[in-house]
Design an enzyme around this catalytic site. Structure first.
Site, mmCIF file in Angstrom:
data_model
loop_
_atom_site.group_PDB
_atom_site.id
_atom_site.type_symbol
_atom_site.label_atom_id
_atom_site.label_comp_id
_atom_site.label_asym_id
_atom_site.label_seq_id
_atom_site.Cartn_x
_atom_site.Cartn_y
_atom_site.Cartn_z
ATOM 1 C CB THR A 1 -0.942 -0.002 1.227
ATOM 2 O OG1 THR A 1 -1.694 -1.215 1.204
ATOM 3 C CG2 THR A 1 -1.897 1.175 1.201
ATOM 4 C CG HIS B 1 -1.476 1.431 -4.892
ATOM 5 N ND1 HIS B 1 -1.448 0.710 -6.060
ATOM 6 C CD2 HIS B 1 -2.613 2.157 -4.922
ATOM 7 C CE1 HIS B 1 -2.523 0.982 -6.758
ATOM 8 N NE2 HIS B 1 -3.252 1.853 -6.103
HETATM 9 ZN ZN LIG Z 1 0.192 -2.730 5.164
#
Ligand SMILES: [Zn+2]
Ligand SMILES: [Zn+2]
Length: 398
Positions: free
Chosen positions: A66, A69
């Site tokens: 994440t 990202h």
């Molecule tokens: Zn995480």
């Protein structure tokens, strides 16, 4: 420092003054993402610790998919942000009103802790009406994702210091657990909560939902997939089918409890892949439960067709938006597939993680996930290693 401050505070103002000056001199070197793709190390003043707050010195922080990202521009956040939501550190100072962690365990300066990054407001409609789902809060702040312009600034794990706010949930690590495990508590909470979504609520009856002795397939063996395999192993699955396209990852999945593996590269098309997975579950009928931990729409499309009739697909991989999938609803109806979402976890899931880590650390090679360690100045390379798949879980050690 805290001991000095507390024990002498009432004996004379000069002592308070001296200690206060030391406090004011404290700075934190922290990684800042000014905007996606722009990382730099900046120095911030460490604020005074309020009565309900706790200051920790970070030992390590994982770089999550994440975070990558977010750095690639895939998350609409209010920048700049200090990234990092998978971290552990030691308590430097506690506010007067804080005597225990979230679970009621007594804490003191020097204790190792990990922090549940999501923090619900406690006041909105969801907080009042659906308290078991704090992720639905309408004014939720999250360590590692909230702008540094919103106080307190030190709210991300890739930083020398983090200030734990009043109603943030943190957990003391057991004394016999190496502090490195603390950075796995968050991803393991994601993984174990995902598998729990396939549990049948209410009175269990034969072979509905997940249970001991059942067959589980896990799509994707990055950290979340591997930790889902570990949870399936710990909860008594008889067959654990790990699916990935990287042989090295499938090998590690076997060490985490996978009883069989499927390498996507061995199959020409979706049809053949789906058939291969079904062939390995329940004597060719298909697994009872499939957990999608890849985060690519094609994996969701495939995963929907992998469980046996009446089985369950849990979707956890698409935390970040990776696009849309094509679904034929009749497939879901005719095969009676339950599709469950798994969005993060409630704070108490950290207790589950800690118990799993304590109970299975001798059987499962959890710390092998940390295969790329750097200090703050090299944090950018950790993002790269995570983005390219060169490491399972790169860690930054401020
Ligand atoms: Zn995480
Ligand atoms: Zn709320």
């Amino acid at each position: 420092m805290e001991v000095l401050f507390r024990s002498r505070r009432s004996t004379g103002s000069s002592v308070i003054w001296v200690v206060q000056e030391i406090m004011d001199d404290m700075h934190s070197r922290s990684l800042v993402m000014d905007e996606p793709g722009t990382l730099s190390v900046r120095e911030f003043d460490v604020p005074e610790v309020g009565p309900n707050e706790v200051l920790i010195e970070v030992e390590l922080c994982g770089v999550c998919g994440t975070d990558v990202h977010m750095n690639e521009g895939g998350m609409p956040l209010d920048f700049p942000v200090i990234p990092g939501h998978e971290f552990a550190g030691r308590i430097v100072e506690t506010g007067e009103a804080v005597t225990t962690d979230f679970a009621g365990v007594a804490i003191e300066v020097g204790d190792a802790v990990t922090v549940c990054p999501g923090r619900a407001c406690g006041e909105c409609w969801y907080c009042n009406n659906v308290p078991a789902r704090p992720t639905a809060c309408l004014d939720r702040t999250v360590y590692g994702f909230t702008s540094i312009d919103r106080e307190p600034t030190l709210r991300g794990g890739m930083s020398e210091y983090v200030l734990i706010e009043g109603n943030a949930d943190f957990f003391r690590l057991p004394d016999d657990l190496d502090i490195d495990y603390g950075a796995l508590v968050e991803p393991l909470a994601v993984a174990s909560y995902a598998l729990e979504q396939s549990f049948q609520s209410g009175l269990p009856f034969a072979r509905e939902g997940y249970g001991p002795g059942q067959s589980v397939a896990v799509q994707g063996t990055g950290p979340i997939g591997l930790l889902t395999v570990a949870t399936a192993h710990a909860t008594g699955a008889s067959e654990i089918i790990a699916i990935d396209m990287v042989e090295k990852r499938l090998e590690l999945a076997r060490k985490f409890g996978a009883t069989r593996t499927v390498n996507i590269r061995d199959y020409d098309d979706d049809e053949a892949l789906i058939e291969a997975v079904r062939a390995k579950g329940n004597d060719g009928i298909g697994p009872d439960v499939v957990v999608e931990a890849v985060g690519h729409p094609s994996a969701f499309e495939q995963g929907l067709r992998m469980p046996r009739n009446g089985g369950t697909l849990v979707e956890v991989g698409h935390f970040a938006d990776a696009g849309t999938a094509e679904i034929n609803p009749t497939w879901i109806v005719q095969n009676d597939i339950s599709v469950e979402s798994s969005y993060v976890y409630p704070p108490a899931q950290f207790r589950t993680s800690l118990s799993l880590l304590q109970g299975y650390r001798d059987d499962l090679p959890f710390l092998e996930l940390f295969d790329y360690r750097v200090d703050l100045s090299e944090a950018e390379s950790a993002f790269e290693a995570q983005a390219t798949g060169d490491s399972y879980r790169a860690t930054v050690h401020p």
